[in-house]
Design an enzyme around this catalytic site. Sequence first.
Site, PDB file in Angstrom:
ATOM      1  N   GLU A 127       0.835  -1.193  -0.014  1.00 37.67           N
ATOM      2  CA  GLU A 127       0.107  -0.161  -0.006  1.00 37.67           C
ATOM      3  C   GLU A 127       0.949   1.283  -0.121  1.00 37.67           C
ATOM      4  O   GLU A 127       0.514   2.175  -0.710  1.00 37.67           O
ATOM      5  CB  GLU A 127      -0.890  -0.126   1.282  1.00 37.67           C
ATOM      6  CG  GLU A 127      -1.859   1.320   1.306  1.00 37.67           C
ATOM      7  CD  GLU A 127      -2.433   1.641   2.754  1.00 37.67           C
ATOM      8  OE1 GLU A 127      -2.650   2.835   2.974  1.00 37.67           O
ATOM      9  OE2 GLU A 127      -2.771   0.545   3.423  1.00 37.67           O
ATOM     10  N   CYS A 194      -7.917   4.891   7.997  1.00 41.56           N
ATOM     11  CA  CYS A 194      -9.101   4.537   8.048  1.00 41.56           C
ATOM     12  C   CYS A 194      -9.819   4.249   9.247  1.00 41.56           C
ATOM     13  O   CYS A 194      -9.233   4.007  10.330  1.00 41.56           O
ATOM     14  CB  CYS A 194      -9.236   2.812   7.263  1.00 41.56           C
ATOM     15  SG  CYS A 194     -10.725   2.121   7.316  1.00 41.56           S
TER      16      CYS A 194
END
Length: 282
Positions: A127, A194
């Site tokens: 990521e 998140c």
Amino acid sequence: MDVILAETAGFCMGVDLALRRLDKLVKAADGRPIFILGPIIHNPQVLKRYAEKGVTIAEEPDEVPGGAYVVIRAHGITREVEAQLKARDVVIKDATCPRVKKAQLLIARHTAKGRELLLYGEADHPEVKGLVSYAEHGHFLFGAPEELDDYPLSPDKSYVLAAQTTQDRELFQAMAKKLQENDSVNVKVLQTICDATKLRQKEASELAEGVDYMVVVGGFNSGNTRRLAQVASDKGTPSQHVETVADLDLENLRQYGRIGVTAGASTPRILIDEVLEALEAL
């Protein structure tokens, strides 16, 4: 013995969406080969299940044969790799987590204005490699606050501070506050962590305070699972990070009256249930 499961243990929205897309593709492929560019999620048991269904993991775009389906994993890919895929005769299915995609686009938009990216994350995580590829004017990647403290920030430059979506939000906010209080630094802070990560870490912390032992279930190569284990141990509670029930020393656990269980965002429910069943059988 009381066994207490964290409410949000297991798959997050992004992982669930990626796997549902892959399941749908497996059913509809009609013999066309399916490749994933890197592991779709960080869980070896899930990857084994898809391998048994004929899904192949490719490490580079040129490993995907012409005419095949290629799935972009939940962690996303770099801009360069995406361009290589689009230049090939393959059918692309994007299963990038929406939160990761949002972080990529935010970084692209704000660094396009001439700002250098300061990214809090793990250097070897897929990521992170994708996120820094969206930085238009260079980047500095750091994995600990002291690394940022030592980085020479120029009063003549402007910066964007962002984080890998699964990093510790409290630690990130503390770093952001410190930078924003420095009048000589021009920094724009992006909120890219998140909410599911924040909630899981909060629950793990609270659960660890009320039990005698913590079990964290998930892939050893899963960054968000490792951080859950770290959150639990930071509370001073004895804990263990396991991939499956086979990793548990069940006899040793008989001495504890209350055991908390949580799991990473890429951990399937069946593995969590197997751990719960073994503990409850004690």
